[in-house]
Write a protein that holds these residues in place. Structure first.
Motif, short mmCIF file in Angstrom:
data_model
loop_
_atom_site.label_atom_id
_atom_site.label_comp_id
_atom_site.label_asym_id
_atom_site.label_seq_id
_atom_site.Cartn_x
_atom_site.Cartn_y
_atom_site.Cartn_z
N VAL A 1 38.29 36.55 44.02
CA VAL A 1 39.38 35.61 44.27
C VAL A 1 39.08 34.31 43.54
CG1 VAL A 1 40.68 34.33 46.03
CG2 VAL A 1 39.84 36.64 46.52
N SER A 2 39.95 33.95 42.59
CA SER A 2 39.75 32.74 41.80
C SER A 2 40.42 31.52 42.41
CB SER A 2 40.30 32.95 40.39
OG SER A 2 41.71 33.13 40.44
N GLY A 3 41.47 31.76 43.22
CA GLY A 3 42.23 30.66 43.81
C GLY A 3 43.65 30.59 43.31
N GLY A 4 43.99 31.35 42.24
CA GLY A 4 45.36 31.41 41.75
C GLY A 4 46.24 32.21 42.70
N ASP B 1 47.89 35.02 42.47
CA ASP B 1 47.68 36.47 42.52
C ASP B 1 46.51 36.82 43.44
OD1 ASP B 1 49.63 36.34 40.60
OD2 ASP B 1 48.34 36.93 38.94
N SER B 2 45.37 36.19 43.19
CA SER B 2 44.18 36.54 43.97
C SER B 2 44.25 36.00 45.40
CB SER B 2 42.91 36.06 43.27
OG SER B 2 42.89 34.66 43.13
N ILE B 3 44.91 34.86 45.59
CA ILE B 3 45.09 34.35 46.96
C ILE B 3 45.96 35.31 47.76
CG2 ILE B 3 46.29 32.56 48.29
CD1 ILE B 3 43.54 31.67 47.51
N ALA B 4 47.01 35.83 47.14
CA ALA B 4 47.84 36.82 47.83
C ALA B 4 47.01 38.05 48.18
CB ALA B 4 49.02 37.20 46.95
N LEU B 5 46.19 38.51 47.25
CA LEU B 5 45.32 39.65 47.52
C LEU B 5 44.43 39.37 48.72
CD1 LEU B 5 44.04 42.39 46.73
CD2 LEU B 5 42.49 41.11 45.23
N MET B 6 43.83 38.19 48.77
CA MET B 6 42.93 37.85 49.88
C MET B 6 43.67 37.88 51.23
SD MET B 6 40.46 34.52 50.36
CE MET B 6 41.82 33.34 50.50
N PHE C 1 37.58 25.45 47.53
CA PHE C 1 38.89 25.66 48.16
C PHE C 1 39.02 27.11 48.64
CE2 PHE C 1 43.04 27.59 47.16
CZ PHE C 1 43.81 27.03 48.16
N VAL C 2 38.65 28.06 47.78
CA VAL C 2 38.72 29.47 48.17
C VAL C 2 37.81 29.75 49.35
CG1 VAL C 2 38.36 31.86 47.43
CG2 VAL C 2 39.35 30.20 45.84
N ALA C 3 36.63 29.12 49.35
CA ALA C 3 35.70 29.31 50.47
C ALA C 3 36.33 28.86 51.78
CB ALA C 3 34.41 28.54 50.20
N CYS D 1 53.37 34.00 48.23
CA CYS D 1 52.54 32.85 48.59
C CYS D 1 53.40 31.69 49.10
CB CYS D 1 51.72 32.39 47.38
SG CYS D 1 50.32 33.45 46.96
N ARG D 2 54.48 31.43 48.41
CA ARG D 2 55.34 30.31 48.79
C ARG D 2 56.04 30.56 50.12
NH1 ARG D 2 57.63 29.33 42.63
NH2 ARG D 2 55.96 27.89 41.97
N SER D 3 56.54 31.77 50.32
CA SER D 3 57.28 32.07 51.55
C SER D 3 56.37 32.10 52.77
CB SER D 3 58.01 33.41 51.42
OG SER D 3 57.09 34.49 51.30
N GLN D 4 55.10 32.48 52.55
CA GLN D 4 54.14 32.56 53.66
C GLN D 4 53.33 31.28 53.85
OE1 GLN D 4 53.83 35.33 55.78
NE2 GLN D 4 55.70 35.97 54.70
N GLY D 5 53.50 30.33 52.92
CA GLY D 5 52.73 29.09 53.02
C GLY D 5 51.27 29.26 52.67
N TRP D 6 50.96 30.24 51.80
CA TRP D 6 49.58 30.46 51.37
C TRP D 6 49.28 29.52 50.21
CZ3 TRP D 6 50.33 36.48 50.91
CH2 TRP D 6 50.48 37.01 52.20
N ARG D 7 48.35 28.64 50.40
CA ARG D 7 48.03 27.65 49.36
C ARG D 7 47.25 28.29 48.22
NH1 ARG D 7 45.01 22.73 51.49
NH2 ARG D 7 43.64 24.33 52.38
N PHE D 8 47.46 27.78 47.01
CA PHE D 8 46.76 28.29 45.84
C PHE D 8 46.58 27.16 44.84
CE2 PHE D 8 51.30 29.08 45.28
CZ PHE D 8 51.55 28.53 44.03
N VAL D 9 45.79 27.42 43.80
CA VAL D 9 45.55 26.43 42.75
C VAL D 9 46.10 26.95 41.43
CG1 VAL D 9 43.50 25.48 43.88
CG2 VAL D 9 43.25 27.36 42.23
N GLU D 10 46.35 26.04 40.51
CA GLU D 10 46.82 26.40 39.17
C GLU D 10 45.70 26.16 38.17
OE1 GLU D 10 49.50 27.80 38.35
OE2 GLU D 10 51.03 27.39 39.89
N ASP D 11 45.37 27.18 37.39
CA ASP D 11 44.33 27.08 36.36
C ASP D 11 44.98 26.61 35.06
OD1 ASP D 11 42.38 27.41 34.44
OD2 ASP D 11 41.78 29.42 35.09
#
Length: 341
Positions: A33-36, A38-43, A77-79, A183-193
């Motif tokens: 999980v990098s924080g983007g 895609d990977s935040i949704a996977l987590m 952040f991912v941690a 991510c947006r609909s569920q309020g899952w926060r993520f970062v942009e690389d």
């Protein structure tokens, strides 16, 4: 196995079970999980799947490549996000000097090496990444541009083996847009690389071309379907080549491999090419896409020599391929080259 598109009820217990069914028998799971998005949704999807039944242990891992000053904060952040979901988390650092060219390829190799090493150390059998339908389409176009064969044009597989670890890509049938919306609909926060917008990288340039290709009908879904068909053809041809090689009196002894070279002339060129490649790999000589042209040249020269009853010596990928006048092919290490003063 073809990558499944996201079902409408992806967040339901049944939807998650369908998505991660191949992970149920894992000894342990490393989730990269990098924080983007895609990977935040996977987590988040893995976390929901985990609480819905008795699951293998999951360890979320972020690799800090040390290439951007923001990377350490993103890993932290991912941690925090993983901890909030009740998932364990580790940060792995890519230490040492970095190459000046080919940095994305080097970072990718380092990332998978670190992840595979950790999986072995943790007793995990599976590595899970968040590759998507769009990633698949970009990969196919990049490989096509490099002159890849069928194996490369088959794209990424839903499951592959990586240094003894099963590398699973459960989201390979999902468009990136679907994951971003999730991510947006569920309020899952993520970062942009920011490197995802850097046109110095080939993948970013291809990403910008994809909408133009889609407008002509060559969209990610059609490219993915093409990859599935290429994969089927590739597997069938490999099987036929293996049967031809095994039927040619294949012998492995003393660090050398030999077989009757008649199959190189009697079989169609594609089968002969694959039989030679398989023989080289079984003898311990790995080939990459950059040597495909060389492999084709070697196979064609061997076919002509077999047909003419001639002897021939060739070298490729550190191997010495010898054909004697009786039609026997043997493969072993290339002898050290003599260097002049």
């Amino acid at each position: 196995m073809a990558a499944s598109p996201p079902p409408d009820d992806a967040l339901s217990d049944d939807g998650l079970e369908h998505l991660f069914t191949s992970l149920n028998h894992a000894a342990g799971i490393i989730a990269a999980v990098s924080g983007g998005p895609d990977s935040i949704a996977l987590m988040h999807l893995l976390a929901r799947w985990r609480v819905a039944g008795s699951r293998p242990p999951i360890l979320v891992v972020t690799v800090d490549h040390g290439l951007r000053p923001e990377a350490a904060d993103e890993a932290a952040f991912v941690a925090r996000e993983a901890d909030a979901l009740g998932l364990r988390h580790r940060i792995l650092a890519w230490a040492g000097d970095k190459p000046r060219t080919g940095i994305q390829e080097a970072a990718r190799e380092a990332r998978y090496r670190l992840l595979a090493d950790l999986a072995h150390a943790a007793g995990a059998s599976h590595l899970v990444t968040a590759h998507t339908l769009d990633d698949q389409a970009e990969t196919i176009m990049m490989r096509l541009a490099r002159g890849s064969g069928l194996a490369g044009l088959a794209g990424m597989r839903r499951e592959t083996e990586r240094r003894g670890i099963v590398h699973a890509r459960p989201l390979l049938g999902w468009p990136k847009a679907r994951l971003l919306d999730l991510c947006r609909s569920q309020g899952w926060r993520f970062v942009e690389d920011p490197s995802n917008a850097n046109t110095l990288y080939a993948r970013v340039r291809w990403r910008r071309l994809m909408p133009l290709l889609a407008a002509e009908g060559l969209d990610a879904e059609r490219l993915s379907r093409f990859a599935e068909r290429a994969a089927r053809a590739d597997e069938a041809l490999d099987l036929k080549a293996r049967e031809a090689l095994e039927g040619a009196g294949l012998v492995e002894e003393g660090g050398r491999l030999s077989f009757r070279g008649g199959i190189l002339a009697s079989e169609p060129l594609e089968i002969a090419l694959r039989a030679l490649e398989q023989a080289l790999r079984r003898a311990g000589f790995g080939l990459d896409n950059s040597r495909l042209n060389r492999l084709e040249t070697c196979a064609e020269r061997l076919r002509r020599a077999v047909g003419a009853g001639e002897a021939l010596n060739l070298t490729i990928a550190g191997a010495l391929v010898q054909l004697d006048r009786a039609g026997k092919v043997s493969i072993g290490p290339e002898p050290p080259r003599r260097r002049g003063r």
